[in-house]
Write a protein that holds these residues in place. Structure first.
Motif, PDB file in Angstrom:
ATOM      1  N   ILE A 269      -0.673   6.620  -8.080  1.00 52.56           N
ATOM      2  CA  ILE A 269      -0.834   5.237  -7.629  1.00 52.56           C
ATOM      3  C   ILE A 269      -1.899   4.527  -8.456  1.00 52.56           C
ATOM      4  CG2 ILE A 269      -1.499   3.769  -5.688  1.00 52.56           C
ATOM      5  CD1 ILE A 269      -0.414   5.955  -3.812  1.00 52.56           C
TER       6      ILE A 269
ATOM      7  N   SER B 122      -0.502   3.631 -11.805  1.00 48.35           N
ATOM      8  CA  SER B 122       0.487   2.562 -11.684  1.00 48.35           C
ATOM      9  C   SER B 122      -0.191   1.208 -11.516  1.00 48.35           C
ATOM     10  CB  SER B 122       1.410   2.842 -10.496  1.00 48.35           C
ATOM     11  OG  SER B 122       2.324   1.794 -10.301  1.00 48.35           O
TER      12      SER B 122
ATOM     13  N   THR C 272      -3.640   0.324  -0.699  1.00 47.92           N
ATOM     14  CA  THR C 272      -2.531   1.236  -0.416  1.00 47.92           C
ATOM     15  C   THR C 272      -3.080   2.326   0.486  1.00 47.92           C
ATOM     16  OG1 THR C 272      -2.834   2.777  -2.272  1.00 47.92           O
ATOM     17  CG2 THR C 272      -1.571   0.768  -2.701  1.00 47.92           C
TER      18      THR C 272
ATOM     19  N   VAL D 112      -0.276  -1.944   1.794  1.00 52.22           N
ATOM     20  CA  VAL D 112       0.969  -1.198   1.659  1.00 52.22           C
ATOM     21  C   VAL D 112       0.748   0.194   2.240  1.00 52.22           C
ATOM     22  CG1 VAL D 112       2.714  -0.280   0.089  1.00 52.22           C
ATOM     23  CG2 VAL D 112       1.558  -2.419  -0.471  1.00 52.22           C
TER      24      VAL D 112
ATOM     25  N   ILE E 205       1.908   4.000   2.875  1.00 50.12           N
ATOM     26  CA  ILE E 205       2.704   4.962   2.132  1.00 50.12           C
ATOM     27  C   ILE E 205       2.746   6.255   2.927  1.00 50.12           C
ATOM     28  CG2 ILE E 205       2.879   6.286  -0.014  1.00 50.12           C
ATOM     29  CD1 ILE E 205       1.430   4.005  -1.421  1.00 50.12           C
TER      30      ILE E 205
ATOM     31  N   LEU F 219       6.102   2.017   2.141  1.00 54.64           N
ATOM     32  CA  LEU F 219       6.816   2.822   1.148  1.00 54.64           C
ATOM     33  C   LEU F 219       6.947   4.254   1.648  1.00 54.64           C
ATOM     34  CD1 LEU F 219       5.506   2.016  -2.463  1.00 54.64           C
ATOM     35  CD2 LEU F 219       7.874   2.066  -1.713  1.00 54.64           C
TER      36      LEU F 219
ATOM     37  N   LEU G 195       6.797   0.869  -6.609  1.00 50.29           N
ATOM     38  CA  LEU G 195       5.515   0.386  -6.121  1.00 50.29           C
ATOM     39  C   LEU G 195       5.113  -0.900  -6.836  1.00 50.29           C
ATOM     40  CD1 LEU G 195       2.856   0.637  -4.531  1.00 50.29           C
ATOM     41  CD2 LEU G 195       2.011   2.160  -6.341  1.00 50.29           C
TER      42      LEU G 195
ATOM     43  N   ARG H 165       7.151  -3.913  -5.630  1.00 51.52           N
ATOM     44  CA  ARG H 165       6.774  -4.398  -4.308  1.00 51.52           C
ATOM     45  C   ARG H 165       5.437  -5.134  -4.349  1.00 51.52           C
ATOM     46  NH1 ARG H 165       9.094  -0.842   0.593  1.00 51.52           N
ATOM     47  NH2 ARG H 165      11.012  -0.095  -0.380  1.00 51.52           N
TER      48      ARG H 165
END
Length: 271
Positions: free
Chosen positions: A21, A24, A54, A80, A82, A103, A112, A115
């Motif tokens: 993550i 990303s 996240t 978000v 997860i 997610l 990811l 979104r």
């Protein structure tokens, strides 16, 4: 926000997923800070005031739902959730307490990123700015000087003539929506809406007599390529509940379901 990097907090106890993550989001231009536990994540959010969080649902100390609740108490960041859990109840609970998206593991970095991009395309309030001070920013004062309305407003102050310096307040029955400060009130009582709930209400009010299909609302809120229309139903339900609590006892929210199609606003005098 031009010239300043967006910031993100990643709360994830799995080292590999946390690294995935982080990589990303870094590729998307975020400055990323990480935490491996719920309590550390909450403290990091409070300390750094991020644009995005996240949040893993299965953390070792605090349940992700509780962490999300605490984050929502101190931050307006996009959230978000997860999780490896696929049960609908987990998704609904996450959205219920203020998460903007959910997610399911495993997921691809591309998903990811897509979104996150969809969330950031939505309007948001200026961060770290008192709405009462918004009119005194350089851009606002420059605009007023250009159109010459400042002098007119000053000369007519005694007659209490207001000069409109931003988007007009939208009224619909007991509802009042201020798009500048992103504040919604019902009979002067402020509704505690999430970013997604505010955006949803703003879309419905932009054409209150129109019937908005779930597909159109889904596309407007999360971007093209989505098929989970149930997300719209969840957020409409949350919005109705919050508005109804502030309205007259026993009254219903001003959002009508048009069976088989979608939603529209009730007539103003119905709420």
């Amino acid at each position: 926000m031009m010239g300043s990097a967006r910031t993100a907090v990643v709360v994830e106890d799995d080292d590999d997923i946390r690294e995935l993550i982080t990589h990303s989001l870094t590729m998307q231009g975020f400055e990323v800070r990480t935490a491996a536990s719920g309590q550390a994540g909450v403290e990091l959010v409070m300390a750094s005031d991020p644009d995005l969080v996240t949040l893993d649902l299965g953390l070792p100390d605090l349940d992700g739902i509780e962490v999300c609740r605490r984050v929502r108490d101190v931050s307006t960041a996009y959230v978000v959730m997860i999780s490896a859990r696929t049960d609908e109840i987990d998704r609904l609970m996450g959205l219920e307490i203020g998460a903007d998206d959910y997610l399911t593991k495993p997921f691809s970095p591309r998903e990811l990123q897509a979104r996150v991009n969809a969330m950031f395309r939505r309007p948001r309030a200026a961060r770290n700015e008192d709405p009462a001070d918004a009119a005194s920013t350089p851009s606002a004062t420059g605009a007023r000087a250009d159109n010459g309305q400042v002098a007119a407003a000053e000369s007519s102050a005694a007659s209490a003539v207001a000069v409109d310096e931003g988007p007009a307040l939208t009224r619909h029955g007991r509802l009042a929506v201020d798009p500048e400060s992103r504040v919604v009130t019902v009979d002067e009582q402020e509704a505690d809406l999430t970013r997604t709930e505010f955006d949803l209400l703003a879309i419905l009010l932009s054409a209150p007599r129109r019937v908005w299909s779930r597909a159109v609302l889904l596309d407007s809120l999360w971007g093209p390529g989505w098929s989970e229309e149930h997300l719209v139903e969840v957020h409409v339900g949350n919005l109705r509940r919050k508005l109804s609590k502030l309205g007259p006892a026993g009254g219903r929210a001003p959002i009508r379901t048009v069976r088989g199609v979608g939603y529209r606003m009730e007539e103003p005098d119905a709420f």
